[in-house]
Scaffold this motif. Structure first.
Motif: not given
Lengths: 551, 105
Positions: A291-310
Motif C-alpha cells: 500500500s506504500r508503493f504508489t502507482y501513477p493514475a495512467y490515462e487510457k491512451l492509444p497504442h500508436m499516437p499521432d505524435e509518435l507516428r509523425q
C-alpha cells in the motif's frame, strides 16, 4: 514510489546525528582511524586516492524527483558537481570532505535518502529490476519484497558483522535485468502450481577474484517464508563462512567448498528451526508495504499516437527510440532508458545540472519517478508514447539522448585507477577510447547488442567476468596490462567469459577490441546473429586467432 | 602499481616518501621533515633505505589526527633535485584523474 513511515524517518535522522558526533570525535582525535573506520564504512564513506568517497543507496533503484534533486544538491554543494552511478543501484561522490559529510547526510535525510547498507561486511543495498512494476509480464512488483528485506536487514545485528559483504538482488521477469545470478542470494519471483507467489532462491553467485554463477538452492519458497529462508542461509554462512582469509570469506566460496547439496541440507535444517517463528510474514505486513508503493493514475491512451507516428520520420528520433524505448505494461506508455554513456565520456556519470533537469523532465513526463539500473543508466518508467518526441528533444539538449543503449558503447566500467584505492589499472580511459572508436551509430547498430564490461582490478566492480567482452586491468612490472575475456553474460543465462590470451598494453586495448568485433562481423552467418550467438556457435578460438595472429 | 593496501613488507628499491590523505578533507598529503603534512610533494622528506622508511612510516602513522592511511610510495629524484611520483598511481594521486571530469567538460 514508496512512502517511508515514521520508523524509517526516525532511523535515518538518528543515523545522521550519530554520524555527526562520530565525525566530530574523529576530527578532535578522540577516535582513532582504526576506531572510526568501521563507523564511516557503515555510512558509506570510503577513503580513495584523492579524497573520501561517499556512496549513497538507491534502494531497488527507485528515485523520486525530490530525491534526485537532493543528489544534485550534494554534488553541487559538497562535491565537484557530478556523481557516479554504480553497478549496484548506488551513487558515489568522489571528492567529499569528511568534515562536511554529516551536513550532506542531513540534507539527504530530509528526502529519505541515506548511506546505510552501502559498505562494510553487512547486508548491502537490496537491488532489483529497474523496470520493476512496469515491465510487461512480470509476476508482481519485486520492489515490495525488496523493501521487506530492506526493512528486515537494515542494522539487523545478526547481519552487521558477517564474514564479508552480502548482496541480494530480486527479479520478477523472465529476462533478468537485475543480474541475480552474480549475487550472494538471487531471488526470482515465481508462482507455484496453486498460483501462490514465492521465490526461486539462488545462492553463491559473485565475481571478484573467484567468480561463480549462483546455483539454485530451492525452486520454490513461499513468499511468507522468504525472510526465514534468507535468515537460514545467513546463519549457515555466519557459522561456517571463513573469517581468516578475506579472499575466501564470501558465501560463494562456502557454497563451492561444501557443495550445493550439503550447503542446502545445512540451510534446510536451520530453516526448520525458524520457519514457523515470528519471521513468518503475515499477509498484512506485505499488504502494508504494497500500500506504500504508489502507482501513477495512467490515462487510457492509444497504442500508436499521432505524435509518435509523425516523429518516426526523423531518423535521429528513430535511432534513439529503437534502442532506448521499451514496452510498458500499460498501453500507450513506454519505459525510457536514459544513456549515461555519452560518446567519449566516463560511463555512469551525471552532472548536477543533468540531475536537476532530469528531475524536471521526470515530473513532466514520468509521474515524478526515475529508476537506476545496474548497467549505469537511468530510466523514466512511465512515459506516455505521445510524449516521446518532446522528451527526446529535451534529453538531447541535456546530452542525455545518446542512442546507444545495449550497443557496444553502452559500456559498464568501474572508476578504476583514476579514483579507486584498490585499482591496479585505469578503466575509464579505456571506456572512453572504445566509445570514440565505435562512435559511429551506423557501425554500432550494425554490430548490434554487445556489452563491454571493464574492471580496473580483480575485485571486478565493472563485472568484467560477465561482459560479452570483458576487460580486466592488472599490473605487470609496473605497467597497466589488460586481460580480455569473451562470452560472459549477466542475465538469466549468466555465464563467465573465457580468457582469450595474454594481456595487452593500455594503448593496444581498443585495437584488440576492434579486432574481436571485426572477427565477429566476418564470422556471423546473418546480420541478426548477435555477438553472443556467434561466440556460442564457434567458441573463442576464432577470436583468439584473430587477436593474436599478428601480436 | 600494486595497491599499497597490499603492502605487507617494507622494502624499498629507491627514494621514497610517506604519503596519506588529510583527515578532515581527504586530500593527498606527504610527510615533511618538520613532522607535519604538506600537499606539496617537494616538501616531502625522502627516505632511501628500509630502516629510514620504517621509522618515517611509524612516525606518520602515529600522527593519526592529521592524516589517514599512511604508506610508503616511490618517487624519482631528478638531477636538479626535483621530486616526481614514482609510478602511475602516485602520479594520478598528485595530479588528479587522467580523464575529464563531467562538470568540467
Amino acid at each position: 514510489m514508496y512512502a517511508y513511515d515514521e520508523i524509517d524517518r526516525t532511523l535515518v535522522n538518528e543515523r545522521v546525528s550519530e554520524f555527526r558526533d562520530q565525525v566530530k570525535r574523529r576530527l578532535s582525535g578522540e577516535l582513532t582511524e582504526d576506531e572510526f573506520k568501521l563507523l564511516r564504512l557503515q555510512n558509506g564513506v570510503y577513503l580513495q586516492l584523492h579524497a573520501y568517497m561517499f556512496r549513497v543507496a538507491i534502494p531497488y533503484g527507485t528515485l523520486a524527483t525530490n530525491q534526485l534533486r537532493a543528489l544534485a544538491h550534494v554534488a553541487r554543494k559538497y562535491d565537484r558537481g557530478y556523481g557516479h552511478f554504480t553497478t549496484r543501484q548506488n551513487i558515489q561522490f568522489n571528492w567529499i570532505k569528511l568534515a562536511e559529510l554529516p551536513d550532506a547526510l542531513e540534507d539527504l535525510a530530509k528526502v529519505g535518502i541515506h548511506a546505510m547498507q552501502t559498505s562494510g561486511n553487512n547486508m548491502r543495498n537490496v537491488t532489483s529490476d529497474q523496470w520493476a512494476g512496469v515491465a510487461p509480464g512480470e509476476i508482481e512488483d519485486p520492489r515490495i519484497w525488496s523493501e521487506l528485506i530492506r526493512q528486515h536487514t537494515t542494522l539487523h545485528p545478526e547481519f552487521s558483522f558477517l564474514p564479508r559483504k552480502f548482496k541480494i538482488a530480486i527479479t520478477a521477469s523472465d529476462h533478468d535485468r537485475a543480474a541475480i545470478k552474480i549475487h550472494d542470494i538471487g531471488l526470482r519471483l515465481v508462482k507455484n502450481e496453486k498460483g501462490e507467489t514465492g521465490f526461486e532462491v539462488l545462492v553463491g553467485g559473485g565475481l571478484g577474484r573467484t567468480p561463480f554463477i549462483a546455483k539454485t538452492i530451492k525452486h520454490f519458497v513461499h513468499g511468507r517464508d522468504i525472510l526465514s529462508y534468507i535468515e537460514a542461509i545467513l546463519r549457515v554462512y555466519n557459522q561456517y563462512g571463513r573469517r581468516d582469509n578475506i579472499y575466501k570469506a564470501r558465501i560463494k566460496i562456502l557454497v563451492h567448498e561444501l557443495g550445493i547439496e550439503k550447503f542446502s541440507r545445512e540451510v534446510e535444517e536451520e530453516w526448520q528451526h525458524i520457519r514457523n517463528s515470528s519471521l513468518q510474514i503475515d499477509d498484512e505486513v506485505i499488504e502494508d508495504i504494497r500500500s506504500r508503493f504508489t502507482y501513477p493514475a495512467y490515462e487510457k491512451l492509444p497504442h500508436m499516437p499521432d505524435e509518435l507516428r509523425q516523429a518516426a520520420a526523423d531518423p535521429d528520433f528513430e535511432a534513439w527510440r529503437k534502442n532506448s524505448v521499451a514496452p510498458h505494461k500499460v498501453q500507450g506508455y513506454s519505459i525510457v532508458t536514459i544513456s549515461l554513456k555519452p560518446i567519449g565520456k566516463p560511463p555512469g556519470d551525471a552532472t548536477a545540472e543533468q540531475m536537476d533537469a532530469l528531475a524536471d523532465l521526470a515530473d513532466i513526463y514520468s509521474f515524478g519517478e526515475i529508476r537506476v539500473g545496474h548497467e549505469q543508466n537511468l530510466a523514466l518508467p512511465h512515459v506516455a508514447k505521445r510524449d516521446l518526441p518532446a522528451l527526446w528533444k529535451a534529453l538531447d539538449k541535456l546530452g542525455l539522448a545518446t542512442p546507444n543503449v545495449n550497443l557496444i558503447t553502452d559500456i559498464i566500467a568501474c572508476p578504476g585507477l583514476d579514483y579507486c584505492s584498490l585499482a591496479n589499472a585505469r578503466s575509464i580511459p579505456i571506456a572512453q577510447e572504445l566509445s570514440r572508436r565505435f562512435a559511429n551509430h551506423e557501425l554500432a547498430n550494425l554490430i548490434g547488442r554487445l556489452h563491454i564490461n571493464i574492471s580496473g582490478c580483480i575485485n571486478a566492480c565493472g563485472h568484467h567476468h560477465v561482459g560479452h567482452i570483458g576487460i580486466l586491468g592488472v599490473e605487470k612490472n609496473g605497467e597497466e596490462v589488460y586481460q580480455i575475456t569473451i562470452g560472459g553474460r549477466a542475465d538469466e543465462g549468466a555465464a563467465l567469459g573465457t580468457l582469450i590470451g595474454p594481456g595487452v598494453k593500455f594503448d593496444e586495448v581498443a585495437d584488440v577490441i576492434e579486432d574481436v568485433v571485426e572477427a565477429y562481423l566476418a564470422l556471423r552467418e546473418r546480420p541478426e546473429e548477435l555477438f553472443m550467438d556467434t561466440v556460442k556457435r564457434l567458441g573463442v578460438e576464432p577470436f583468439k586467432e584473430r587477436v593474436y595472429a599478428t601480436r | 602499481m600494486t595497491s599499497p593496501l597490499e603492502q605487507k613488507k617494507i622494502k624499498i628499491a629507491g627514494p621514497s616518501v610517506v604519503t596519506a590523505n588529510r583527515t578532515w578533507d581527504g586530500i593527498v598529503v606527504y610527510r615533511t621533515a618538520a613532522k607535519s603534512w604538506s600537499a606539496d610533494l617537494s616538501e616531502a622528506v625522502i627516505v632511501r633505505n628500509s630502516d629510514e622508511a620504517k621509522a618515517l612510516l611509524a612516525e606518520s602513522v602515529a600522527d593519526d589526527v592529521g592524516a589517514v592511511g599512511a604508506y610508503i610510495a616511490p618517487v624519482q629524484v631528478g638531477d636538479d633535485g626535483k621530486v616526481e611520483p614514482g609510478n602511475l598511481r602516485e602520479q594520478i594521486r598528485r595530479t588528479g584523474v587522467t580523464i575529464g571530469q563531467p562538470a568540467q567538460v
